[in-house]
Every structure is written in structure tokens, then in C-alpha cells.
Design a protein around this motif. Structure first.
Motif, PDB file in Angstrom:
ATOM      1  N   SER A 178       1.080 -28.328 -18.458  1.00 16.94           N
ATOM      2  CA  SER A 178      -0.009 -27.529 -18.261  1.00 16.94           C
ATOM      3  C   SER A 178      -0.514 -27.915 -16.670  1.00 16.94           C
ATOM      4  CB  SER A 178      -1.397 -27.787 -18.879  1.00 16.94           C
ATOM      5  OG  SER A 178      -1.090 -28.306 -20.164  1.00 16.94           O
ATOM      6  N   ASP A 179      -1.095 -27.002 -16.116  1.00 16.21           N
ATOM      7  CA  ASP A 179      -1.540 -27.165 -14.734  1.00 16.21           C
ATOM      8  C   ASP A 179      -2.815 -27.882 -14.858  1.00 16.21           C
ATOM      9  OD1 ASP A 179       0.248 -26.168 -12.758  1.00 16.21           O
ATOM     10  OD2 ASP A 179      -0.164 -24.058 -13.563  1.00 16.21           O
ATOM     11  N   PHE A 180      -3.380 -28.269 -13.606  1.00 13.34           N
ATOM     12  CA  PHE A 180      -4.468 -29.050 -13.080  1.00 13.34           C
ATOM     13  C   PHE A 180      -5.769 -28.189 -13.144  1.00 13.34           C
ATOM     14  CE2 PHE A 180      -1.206 -32.221 -12.025  1.00 13.34           C
ATOM     15  CZ  PHE A 180      -1.901 -33.271 -12.508  1.00 13.34           C
ATOM     16  N   GLY A 181      -7.028 -28.547 -13.421  1.00 15.14           N
ATOM     17  CA  GLY A 181      -7.873 -27.625 -13.498  1.00 15.14           C
ATOM     18  C   GLY A 181      -9.200 -28.416 -13.585  1.00 15.14           C
ATOM     19  N   ASN A 182     -10.142 -27.841 -13.717  1.00 12.93           N
ATOM     20  CA  ASN A 182     -11.616 -28.342 -14.041  1.00 12.93           C
ATOM     21  C   ASN A 182     -12.060 -27.833 -15.550  1.00 12.93           C
ATOM     22  OD1 ASN A 182     -11.650 -29.460 -11.544  1.00 12.93           O
ATOM     23  ND2 ASN A 182     -13.295 -28.486 -10.719  1.00 12.93           N
ATOM     24  N   TYR A 183     -12.668 -28.665 -16.186  1.00  5.39           N
ATOM     25  CA  TYR A 183     -13.122 -28.116 -17.578  1.00  5.39           C
ATOM     26  C   TYR A 183     -14.520 -28.333 -17.760  1.00  5.39           C
ATOM     27  CZ  TYR A 183      -8.137 -27.913 -19.239  1.00  5.39           C
ATOM     28  OH  TYR A 183      -6.921 -27.696 -19.467  1.00  5.39           O
ATOM     29  N   ASN A 184     -15.217 -27.473 -18.217  1.00  7.46           N
ATOM     30  CA  ASN A 184     -16.786 -27.659 -18.634  1.00  7.46           C
ATOM     31  C   ASN A 184     -16.769 -27.228 -20.139  1.00  7.46           C
ATOM     32  OD1 ASN A 184     -19.349 -26.954 -19.167  1.00  7.46           O
ATOM     33  ND2 ASN A 184     -19.844 -27.350 -16.950  1.00  7.46           N
ATOM     34  N   VAL A 185     -17.016 -28.042 -20.926  1.00  7.91           N
ATOM     35  CA  VAL A 185     -16.953 -27.530 -22.126  1.00  7.91           C
ATOM     36  C   VAL A 185     -18.220 -28.127 -22.974  1.00  7.91           C
ATOM     37  CG1 VAL A 185     -15.624 -27.906 -24.554  1.00  7.91           C
ATOM     38  CG2 VAL A 185     -14.445 -28.189 -22.304  1.00  7.91           C
ATOM     39  N   SER A 186     -18.713 -26.955 -23.739  1.00  6.10           N
ATOM     40  CA  SER A 186     -19.957 -27.269 -24.613  1.00  6.10           C
ATOM     41  C   SER A 186     -19.589 -26.922 -26.013  1.00  6.10           C
ATOM     42  CB  SER A 186     -21.040 -26.214 -24.414  1.00  6.10           C
ATOM     43  OG  SER A 186     -21.670 -26.209 -22.888  1.00  6.10           O
ATOM     44  N   MET A 187     -20.078 -28.023 -26.908  1.00 10.94           N
ATOM     45  CA  MET A 187     -19.448 -27.994 -28.328  1.00 10.94           C
ATOM     46  C   MET A 187     -21.043 -27.946 -29.099  1.00 10.94           C
ATOM     47  SD  MET A 187     -18.013 -30.905 -26.764  1.00 10.94           S
ATOM     48  CE  MET A 187     -16.365 -31.514 -26.192  1.00 10.94           C
ATOM     49  N   THR A 188     -20.851 -26.913 -29.915  1.00  9.71           N
ATOM     50  CA  THR A 188     -22.005 -27.004 -30.961  1.00  9.71           C
ATOM     51  C   THR A 188     -21.733 -27.384 -32.294  1.00  9.71           C
ATOM     52  OG1 THR A 188     -22.758 -24.734 -29.799  1.00  9.71           O
ATOM     53  CG2 THR A 188     -23.847 -25.299 -31.694  1.00  9.71           C
TER      54      THR A 188
ATOM     55  N   GLU B  12     -30.553 -26.968 -36.732  1.00  9.11           N
ATOM     56  CA  GLU B  12     -29.786 -28.132 -37.335  1.00  9.11           C
ATOM     57  C   GLU B  12     -28.564 -28.488 -36.294  1.00  9.11           C
ATOM     58  OE1 GLU B  12     -30.613 -29.314 -40.359  1.00  9.11           O
ATOM     59  OE2 GLU B  12     -32.343 -28.383 -39.621  1.00  9.11           O
ATOM     60  N   MET B  13     -28.248 -27.957 -35.323  1.00  6.71           N
ATOM     61  CA  MET B  13     -27.262 -28.064 -34.439  1.00  6.71           C
ATOM     62  C   MET B  13     -27.437 -29.032 -33.082  1.00  6.71           C
ATOM     63  SD  MET B  13     -25.277 -26.592 -36.463  1.00  6.71           S
ATOM     64  CE  MET B  13     -23.497 -25.826 -35.943  1.00  6.71           C
ATOM     65  N   THR B  14     -26.467 -29.812 -32.667  1.00  2.63           N
ATOM     66  CA  THR B  14     -26.623 -30.139 -31.309  1.00  2.63           C
ATOM     67  C   THR B  14     -25.624 -29.600 -30.644  1.00  2.63           C
ATOM     68  OG1 THR B  14     -27.347 -32.298 -32.388  1.00  2.63           O
ATOM     69  CG2 THR B  14     -26.509 -32.286 -30.126  1.00  2.63           C
ATOM     70  N   VAL B  15     -25.834 -29.409 -29.167  1.00  2.00           N
ATOM     71  CA  VAL B  15     -25.002 -28.725 -28.395  1.00  2.00           C
ATOM     72  C   VAL B  15     -24.944 -30.178 -27.286  1.00  2.00           C
ATOM     73  CG1 VAL B  15     -24.348 -27.017 -26.399  1.00  2.00           C
ATOM     74  CG2 VAL B  15     -25.984 -26.467 -28.419  1.00  2.00           C
ATOM     75  N   TRP B  16     -23.491 -30.250 -27.157  1.00  2.00           N
ATOM     76  CA  TRP B  16     -22.798 -31.418 -26.419  1.00  2.00           C
ATOM     77  C   TRP B  16     -22.221 -30.673 -25.279  1.00  2.00           C
ATOM     78  CZ3 TRP B  16     -22.601 -36.957 -28.266  1.00  2.00           C
ATOM     79  CH2 TRP B  16     -23.157 -37.062 -29.385  1.00  2.00           C
ATOM     80  N   ASN B  17     -22.209 -31.158 -23.973  1.00  2.00           N
ATOM     81  CA  ASN B  17     -21.649 -30.526 -22.740  1.00  2.00           C
ATOM     82  C   ASN B  17     -20.956 -31.741 -22.043  1.00  2.00           C
ATOM     83  OD1 ASN B  17     -22.520 -29.359 -19.727  1.00  2.00           O
ATOM     84  ND2 ASN B  17     -21.059 -28.524 -20.876  1.00  2.00           N
ATOM     85  N   PHE B  18     -19.481 -31.260 -21.862  1.00  3.42           N
ATOM     86  CA  PHE B  18     -18.730 -32.325 -21.188  1.00  3.42           C
ATOM     87  C   PHE B  18     -18.146 -31.520 -20.015  1.00  3.42           C
ATOM     88  CE2 PHE B  18     -19.326 -34.301 -25.348  1.00  3.42           C
ATOM     89  CZ  PHE B  18     -19.251 -35.375 -25.199  1.00  3.42           C
ATOM     90  N   SER B  19     -17.883 -32.712 -18.938  1.00  4.82           N
ATOM     91  CA  SER B  19     -17.163 -31.896 -17.733  1.00  4.82           C
ATOM     92  C   SER B  19     -16.285 -33.013 -17.537  1.00  4.82           C
ATOM     93  CB  SER B  19     -18.203 -31.551 -16.800  1.00  4.82           C
ATOM     94  OG  SER B  19     -17.424 -31.280 -15.712  1.00  4.82           O
ATOM     95  N   VAL B  20     -15.189 -32.503 -16.952  1.00  2.64           N
ATOM     96  CA  VAL B  20     -13.961 -33.193 -16.220  1.00  2.64           C
ATOM     97  C   VAL B  20     -13.303 -32.619 -15.254  1.00  2.64           C
ATOM     98  CG1 VAL B  20     -12.339 -32.842 -18.064  1.00  2.64           C
ATOM     99  CG2 VAL B  20     -11.972 -34.809 -16.654  1.00  2.64           C
ATOM    100  N   GLU B  21     -13.034 -33.177 -14.135  1.00  2.00           N
ATOM    101  CA  GLU B  21     -12.217 -32.359 -12.963  1.00  2.00           C
ATOM    102  C   GLU B  21     -10.907 -33.094 -12.641  1.00  2.00           C
ATOM    103  OE1 GLU B  21     -15.127 -33.006 -10.053  1.00  2.00           O
ATOM    104  OE2 GLU B  21     -16.322 -31.657 -10.616  1.00  2.00           O
ATOM    105  N   ASP B  22     -10.032 -31.921 -12.400  1.00  2.00           N
ATOM    106  CA  ASP B  22      -8.661 -32.429 -12.071  1.00  2.00           C
ATOM    107  C   ASP B  22      -7.965 -33.122 -12.975  1.00  2.00           C
ATOM    108  OD1 ASP B  22      -9.148 -31.838  -9.129  1.00  2.00           O
ATOM    109  OD2 ASP B  22     -10.392 -33.441  -9.373  1.00  2.00           O
TER     110      ASP B  22
END
Lengths: 626, 286
Positions: free
Chosen positions: A206-216, A237-247
Motif C-alpha cells: 500500500s501507499d503511505f498516507g494519513n488516517y483518521n478513523v472513527s469507530m462507533t 448506548e454507543m461510544t465513538v472512538w476517534n484515532f489518527s495516525v500519519e504517514d
């Protein structure tokens, strides 16, 4: 064009600045993903924004996506057909991904024209590569922006990804872009997508990139993920988690209501360990090994550039997700029933962490050239583990049975059913009759150690450091590695790579016979040693002759001829001769025949004694059941 | 407890009175071991006798050298393995014969006996003892199978198991129970052997039933005797292993290691005679 750029800039801003921050990678494929986990239906519902940077001078008319979950869609997929696991999953346990919307920046719905392309084997039942023709091509050096809606049925864990009970491991879970290789990149002679089907052996590219991911997901679940947690908020009843990672080249996460976590900081990196309550005692073992491995690679290659690293120690029912590497998240396997001296957990965590360098930072094509990630990683695994646990006990140290890591890998290779099954250059999915592991992992590690022996460890370190510095955040291929070896070593090593990498030759040098005759007139001794090349591989070797007075004579042999004789006149009688005395040629398949002592070893009687007593004991052991 | 101790000591007297039998059994053990150890040693000498690696590997377990040996000269090992199976089967039968002979001779103690009495006893009861051994072997195997089934009652598939803790705790309990059962069965088997030699019956069923009820009736006494014997075995084995650990690999200790090793084997054979004789003595006393 100016309007387009402006639109892109706006998009970037509105997408939480996906491309923000100090750029250390090309950031070609960038994702903002929102995903909802339905634990009852075992489904994922996702929407993702994709910003793709065309770094070539080609006009891109289509995009190619990996839909890895479709490998588990039916038992006719290439993955399941070739994996020899027919019937492993029942109908309700299959998994799939369906893309139902793909909109470009002009709001054009493109999914209607999409189609699956079984590029490798033509298997029409395989839907792991999705092609989306574009209404508006992406111009050279331009950006493409898209919004995608998809739904996935999570497969029951079979390998690497899925769920079992309430443990979830999401690897290769979202529609992921392939790599566009312009002419001149790796082996490409013209611009082309490199997007292979999902095969049972082989991994990813895969190629490099930035990711911003929210999981419910349900509130009682705890998430382990690539990257760092930006926010966490409850919504009903749910929780939203937001993660981020670059490069990075991928994004992986895992969740379970039973996860317990422990954090430590090493060299400024936040290490996050996720496990089940019954196996938290493994934490120290992981952290200790990891700290050593991090320091070692920091010294020998360069720093780990990310602020976090997550370790998921899967429960027993999730072990088939264990022992895998993903950017800033690695998974391991540990068993409570194994004695502490069986270092499965330590070996795996070291191995998977090394992959952060050889897979993630140096993002080789794991599918086409598996030796470049697995082999180099296994080589470093041997170096690091054997340095951490000195005295050949890195893999096993139980009740006097001691096995080192490098020697374990060597034995794995030579103990495999066919050491000539394929050259190292074979693509992962072409190992249809086996040999993927022994060739890609073990053989590579052995010939790299041999290269280290031939060039010296300082030169080898110099080569690997240069390889890392020059190719981090890029996609090198075999030729790039060979070029650096030649450049740094100052010698053309093609003769070596032609044999170990491109061919299936066996290396076996032996001392056949040695003798010494006294010349009574002069009082000197005429000594001779006959050495044989029993294998096809030709490598220069050293031959050491040892004499009765303690003196030694080191000869060099080019290793070309099937046999060779060394003769000399010395004042002392020859005692023994040894070929490759420093074990530089680690790829030699038999170390026993590497030496010859003129007098038979006195140790034979000790062995006889041991055999005899052990057999006597075993015979008498019948007494317990008679 | 007095009777147990008396039987235990009388058993020891029988051992001292049976030196020829003792030595004969040791000689047979040595001979049969030679059938395996000698070709193995010959093979090692032929393929690696002149190699320097053989000296490097003497002190410690050397995984590389062992594997190079197996991978490159494994065919020779295969032939020796086949031969070993035959040797072990024959020795198994021989042990059955010896045990029958020992009990036959033990019945004559403290009177004099001739070596041919030992052989005659072995021959007379061999088939009955062999059947008994096979029955017990089957029971042991069934118990192991049952233990395995209990340990893996939730299956072995990692997909189905919540974690491995249940497996581990079940295995621990089952192994302890299994060892206790084996210990008891071994004690019962010795009593049955004595009953077989005292019966004229060709069938051993009656002896088995009698032996079992006798054991049940005098449970504590026979268990105490068996524990004494086990304790002695563990004590000597422990001492031997400690000695081996310290002497391992040292060329200077070669003869001492050899001698102590042979003494240990002799001790184990003597203990077998002791065990069977003392069981006989205890049966006489209770």
C-alpha cells in the motif's frame, strides 16, 4: 486547474486536515473513515473520504481497490481455494465487503460502472479487486477526492482478521487503494496499478498516507488501534472512538469488552499493551523484549518515527489474528501453558516490531517480494533475540534444552521437505506447493547472515542503515537492495545474489581428509588437506589448518572446483583442518563435515556412554508398567 | 507399620540373597542396551568421529549439530530406530519373565535356591504374567485416553475455547489423579503376581479378583510399602541426577560417570527385586 486545486485545498480543510502536519512520507492515499460496528449482525457499516495524490505524470482513468473481506465471501475465492481450508467457514461465518456508493468531487456516482478484476488468476468468483472507472480522470500530479459508502460482513476469524466470540480484529477491513506504479518505479515499464488479488500466502502492498478513523461501537468495548486516540465520546448506548495516525500504509484496530491495557513509555514512544485479564502477566515479557528491540533498531537503522505502538495479545480463541504486523499496531500470541523458557511471545513481539521497519517504513511489495519484509525481518529477529538472550537460548531454554533463534531458523529451512522448492524471487501466491515460509523467511535470513559473514558485520550494518535511510517511506524492490549492497560493499555481489536469491542452489563444503607425514631428513612435516564442494553453490571459503604446536595456517579457497588440495611443509604435525572456521557461510547445510581431526574424537566414548546409559534407563522404565 | 517395615527389610534380605539373579538381569539389560547404543555410537563415529563439532557439542545440548546430524545422516538413524523397536519388545517380554522368576524364588526365601529355579519360575508363569501385563497395559492406556478426554472436554480447538486456563487446571488435576492411580495399580499388580504364583489355575481372573480384594482389605499397609519403595527410588534417582548435572561433559569424569550410571541401573534392578519380594513378604504377614 486553479479552481480544482482550490477545491482540493478546501476539501482538505473540511476533512479535518487529512494531509496536515509535518510530511515525512509522500502521503499518497489518505483516508477519513467512519465505521459502525454491529455486534449482533457482525457487520461493519462504513463511509470513507479518500484523497489520492497522483505523483506520476500519467493521467489516471480508474482506481483499483482491495476488497480483502471478499476473500471470505465464498469457498470459490482464490484465497479459500488455494488456502486448503475448504469447509473452514460455515455459510453464516463467511465475510464480504460491498461498495454501494462511490462519488467523486463532482458528485458523480461511479459505482455503477465498477467491476471485479481477478488480475492474477482470472478466477471470476474472486471479488477481492474492485475497479472503478473514473468519470473525470485524475491529471498528472493532481489530487483525486472521493466519498465511498460500504458495508461489510465480518468473517469469523480464520486468518488475520475477523471475530470470534466477542473478540474482534479488524485488519484489511476497509476498501483500500492499490499502488499506482509509474514507469520506472520498481519493475514497471509503463504506468500501472499494482493491486493483486488476496491470496492465502503473501501479504499486502500500500501507499503511505494519513488516517483518521472513527469507530462507533457498544460502550462496554475497549479499542486497541493504530495511531493515537484523539477523542472518545458516548452517544446513547454507543461510544465513538476517534484515532489518527500519519504517514503509514494501513490502519488496523481491534476491540473486545474484556481488554485490559497497560501503558509504558520507551524512547518517547507510548507503548500500549492490550490483553485479556488472565494473561496480563505477559506484559513484562513483552515490554522488556520490545524495549531491547527498539533500542537495537534505533541504533542500527534509525528511530521509530511514530508516537505510539499498540500491542494486542489475542486471547486463545483469537490466536489466528496473532503474530501479525500493521503500522503502529502489532499482534502477538502467548500461551499460558508453555514454560517461560519457550519464548514464543518474545520472538513474535520482536519479529512484528522489526516489521515496523521492513514492511511499514520500507514499504516493499509483500505480495510480490515476500523475502524483502519477512526475510530481512527474520534476519534481524535472529540478531536481536540472540543478542538479548546470549548463548544460543533465545528460542528455547527449558531443562537444559537450549535453542538459539538464528539456529532455529536455519534448522527450519534445512529441515523443510524441499529446500530447492523455489528461488527467493518467487511471488508469494506462486508458492502453491508450499515453501513460502521456509524460503521467504528462513532461507533469506540464512543468506543474509552469510552475507554478513562475507562482508563483516560493520559493513553489513552500514549497508542496512543506508538501505533504511534511502528507502524509508518508499517502495524499493530487489534491485534497489542489491544496488546498495554493491555500492556500500564496494564489490559487485551479483555472483552471490544470483546464487542465493535467483537460484535454488545448495551450499555444502566439506573437509574430506587430512594427513601429515614426517620428513625424517629435515624433521619437518608435509601436511595435506582435501576439501570438497558437495553442493552447487560456489562461495569463497577459508580453510584453517591447526598444528600440534598450536600454530595455525589460514588458507583461502575460491570454492569453485569440486575439490581442492592444500599442502604445506611445517615444523609441526597437522592436527586438524576446518573449512569456514568462523561459520561465516551460515548457508552451509552441514557443519559436521566442515572439519576433520586426524585423530578420532575422544568424545565418541562419552556419547557411547550416554547412549548406553539412556538406553538402559529406557529399557528399565518398562518396569513401571509391568 | 511394623509388618510393613518387616516385609520391607525382608525384601531387602531377599535381594542380597539373589545376587546372581540381580547380576544376570543387569547383564541382560546391558546386553540389550548395547544392541541399540553400539550401532548408534558406530554411526556417530563413522560420520562425525573426525569432526571437531563432536567435541564442541559434548558439554551442552547443541541444537545445530544434532539437527545437522539428523538431517544429513538420518537414514542410519532410521535403521537403528527399527532395530530398537524389536529390542524393546523382546526386553519387555524378558522383564515379564524375570518378574515371574523373582517371585518364584522369593517364595523360597530364606531357604536356598538354584539359579535354574529362577528360570523355571519365569518359564512356568511367563504366559500368565504376560497376560496380566497386557491387561494392565490396556488399563493404563484407557486411563490415559480417559484423562485426555477429560482434559479436552471443551475441545482443543482454539476457536471454541474461551481461554487455556481451564485446560491447564484440568490437566494439572488429571495428571495428579493419573499418577496416584498408576501408583495404586502398580501396587495391585504386584499383589496379583504373587497370587498367580500361588494358584494352580491357568486363568488369572481369579487371582486378579483375589489380589484386588486383598489390596482393598490391607490398603494402608500395601500403600505404605509402595510409598517406601517409591521414596527410595526418588531419593536415589535425585542423587544420581544431581551427580550427572555436575559431571556433565567433563572428560575427566568419564569413568566415574560410567560407573555411577551402571550402579544406578543396578540399583533400579535391585529395587525391582526388592519390591516384588517385600510384597510377597507382606502378603505372608497380613
Amino acid at each position: 486547474m486553479i479552481t480544482r486545486v482550490a477545491t482540493i485545498l478546501l476539501f482538505c480543510l473540511s476533512s479535518s486536515c487529512l494531509l496536515k502536519g509535518q510530511t515525512i512520507s509522500p502521503r499518497i492515499a489518505n483516508y477519513k473513515i467512519q465505521v459502525e460496528l454491529d455486534v449482533d449482525q457482525k457487520t461493519l457499516k462504513g463511509s470513507q473520504k479518500i484523497i489520492w495524490q497522483n505523483i506520476s505524470t500519467d493521467t489516471i482513468k480508474e482506481l483499483r481497490f482491495h476488497l480483502y473481506y471478499n476473500a471470505f465471501k465464498n469457498d470459490q475465492s482464490t484465497f479459500l481455494k488455494n488456502g486448503g481450508r475448504d469447509g473452514f467457514l460455515s455459510n453464516s461465518e463467511f465475510g464480504w465487503t460491498e461498495v454501494f456508493s462511490f462519488i467523486d468531487s463532482d458528485d458523480t456516482q461511479l459505482v455503477g460502472n465498477s467491476y471485479y478484476d481477478p488480475v492474477d488468476d482470472g478466477n471470476v468468483k474472486d471479488q477481492t479487486v474492485l475497479v472503478i472507472p473514473l468519470a473525470s480522470p485524475i491529471m498528472p500530479l493532481g489530487l483525486g477526492e472521493f466519498e465511498m459508502e460500504w458495508k461489510a460482513k465480518i468473517p469469523k476469524i480464520m486468518v488475520r482478521t475477523g471475530y470470534n466470540k466477542d473478540f474482534y480484529f479488524f485488519a484489511q477491513w476497509f476498501p483500500k487503494l492499490g499502488v499506482y506504479e509509474p514507469a520506472g518505479m520498481r519493475y514497471a515499464t509503463k504506468g500501472q496499478w499494482n493491486c493483486h488479488q488476496y491470496h492465502s500466502s503473501g501479504e499486502y502492498y500500500s501507499d503511505f498516507g494519513n488516517y483518521n478513523v472513527s469507530m462507533t461501537l457498544p460502550r462496554n468495548f475497549i479499542v486497541a488501534s493504530s495511531g493515537d486516540l484523539l477523542s472518545k465520546r458516548d452517544e446513547g448506548e454507543m461510544t465513538v472512538w476517534n484515532f489518527s495516525v500519519e504517514d503509514v500504509i494501513d490502519f488496523t484496530w481491534s476491540c473486545s469488552p474484556h481488554f485490559v491495557s497497560e501503558q509504558r513509555v520507551h524512547n518517547g514512544v507510548k507503548l500500549k499493551y492490550y490483553s485479556y485479564p488472565y494473561k496480563t502477566h505477559f506484559a513484562d515479557r513483552y515490554f522488556n523484549t520490545l524495549s531491547f528491540t527498539m533500542d537495537y533498531l534505533n541504533d542500527h537503522l534509525g528511530p521509530y518515527p511514530y508516537p505510539t505502538l499498540s500491542i494486542v495479545d489475542a486471547p486463545l480463541h483469537g490466536i489466528f489474528c496473532g503474530g501479525m504486523e500493521y503500522p503502529t499496531l502489532i499482534s502477538s500470541i502467548s500461551f499460558c501453558f508453555l514454560p517461560k523458557g519457550v519464548r514464543v511471545a518474545e520472538t513474535l513481539i520482536a519479529h512484528e516490531y522489526i516489521h515496523q521497519y521492513f514492511m511499514q517504513l520500507i514499504a516493499t511489495n509483500e505480495t510480490e517480494e515476500p523475502w524483502m519484509d519477512e526475510g530481512i525481518t527474520t534476519y534481524y529477529e535472529g540478531r536481536i533475540m540472540d543478542a538479548l538472550y546470549e548463548g544460543n537460548r533465545a528460542s528455547i531454554d527449558v531443562l537444559g534444552f537450549k535453542v538459539g533463534n538464528a539456529e532455529f531458523n536455519r534448522t527450519e529451512f534445512f529441515g523443510s521437505s524441499n529446500i530447492k522448492i523455489a528461488p527467493n524471487t518467487r511471488k508469494s501466491w506462486e508458492f502453491e506447493d508450499g515453501g513460502y515460509s521456509s524460503i521467504s523467511y528462513n532461507k533469506t535470513a540464512i543468506w543474509l547472515k552469510t552475507l554478513e559473514g562475507l562482508l563483516g558485520i560493520e559493513k553489513m550494518d552500514e549497508i542496512m542503515k543506508e538501505y533504511f535511510l534511502r528507502w524509508k517511506f518508499k517502495h524499493p524492490c530487489k534491485n534497489d537492495f542489491v544496488d546498495i549492497v554493491n555500492e556500500i560493499s564496494g564489490t559487485d555481489m551479483h555472483w552471490f545474489f544470483d546464487q542465493v536469491l535467483e537460484d535454488v542452489l545448495v551450499c555444502d563444503y566439506a573437509v574430506d581428509y587430512a594427513w601429515s607425514v614426517e620428513n625424517e631428513e629435515t624433521g619437518t612435516y608435509y601436511s595435506s588437506v582435501i576439501v570438497h564442494r558437495l553442493g552447487e553453490m560456489k562461495i569463497p571459503v577459508e580453510v584453517r589448518m591447526s598444528f600440534e604446536d598450536g600454530s595455525q595456517r589460514l588458507e583461502e579457497w575460491d570454492g569453485e572446483a569440486p575439490s581442492f588440495r592444500f599442502s604445506c611443509n611445517e615444523n609441526s604435525k597437522l592436527v586438524s583442518a576446518e573449512i569456514d572456521p568462523d561459520r561465516k557461510i551460515y548457508i552451509d547445510k552441514n557443519f559436521i563435515n566442515n572439519s576433520y581431526s586426524i585423530k578420532k574424537s575422544k568424545s565418541i566414548k562419552h556419547y557411547f556412554n550416554r547412549f548406553l546409559m539412556n538406553t538402559q534407563q529406557a529399557l528399565e522404565a518398562f518396569n513401571f508398567i509391568i | 507399620m511394623g509388618k510393613v517395615m518387616q516385609a520391607f527389610l525382608k525384601g531387602f534380605s531377599t535381594v542380597l540373597n539373589s545376587k546372581r539373579i540381580w547380576f544376570f538381569q543387569y547383564a541382560m539389560n546391558l546386553l540389550f542396551a548395547l544392541f541399540i547404543a553400539y550401532p548408534l555410537s558406530k554411526l556417530l563415529s563413522k560420520v562425525a568421529g573426525n569432526s571437531l563439532t563432536i567435541d564442541q557439542a559434548i558439554g551442552n545440548f547443541n541444537y545445530t549439530i544434532i539437527n545437522d546430524f539428523l538431517q544429513n545422516y538420518g537414514l542410519g538413524i532410521e535403521a537403528i530406530k527399527s532395530q530398537s523397536v524389536i529390542v524393546f519388545i523382546i526386553y519387555f517380554c524378558l522383564l515379564v519373565f524375570f518378574n515371574a522368576g523373582i517371585i518364584h524364588v522369593a517364595q523360597r526365601f530364606p531357604g536356598a535356591y538354584k539359579f535354574r529355579d529362577f528360570l523355571a519360575g519365569g518359564a512356568e508363569y511367563f504366559w500368565r504374567f504376560l497376560r496380566l501385563s497386557i491387561y494392565f497395559l490396556i488399563i493404563y492406556l484407557l486411563l490415559i485416553f480417559l484423562a485426555f478426554k477429560i482434559v479436552t472436554i471443551e475441545g482443543l480447538s482454539p476457536f471454541k475455547l474461551e481461554n487455556e486456563l481451564g485446560l491447564i487446571s484440568r490437566a494439572r488435576i488429571v495428571i495428579v489423579i493419573l499418577l496416584i492411580l498408576f501408583f495404586i495399580l502398580n501396587a495391585i499388580s504386584d499383589i496379583i503376581k504373587v497370587f498367580i504364583t500361588r494358584s494352580r489355575d491357568t486363568y488369572i481372573t481369579r487371582s486378579i479378583v483375589m489380589g484386588m480384594s486383598f489390596f482393598k482389605k490391607h490398603f494402608l499397609k500395601f500403600v505404605s510399602l509402595a510409598l517406601l519403595q517409591l521414596g527410595l527410588l526418588l531419593l536415589i534417582t535425585g542423587s544420581y541426577l544431581i551427580f550427572r548435572k555436575f559431571s556433565n561433559g567433563s572428560p575427566n569424569w568419564f569413568f566415574l560417570v560410567f560407573l555411577i550410571g551402571q550402579f544406578f541401573i543396578m540399583f533400579r534392578i535391585g529395587l525391582r527385586i526388592w519390591r516384588l519380594s517385600s510384597v510377597y513378604q507382606l502378603i505372608l504377614r497380613v
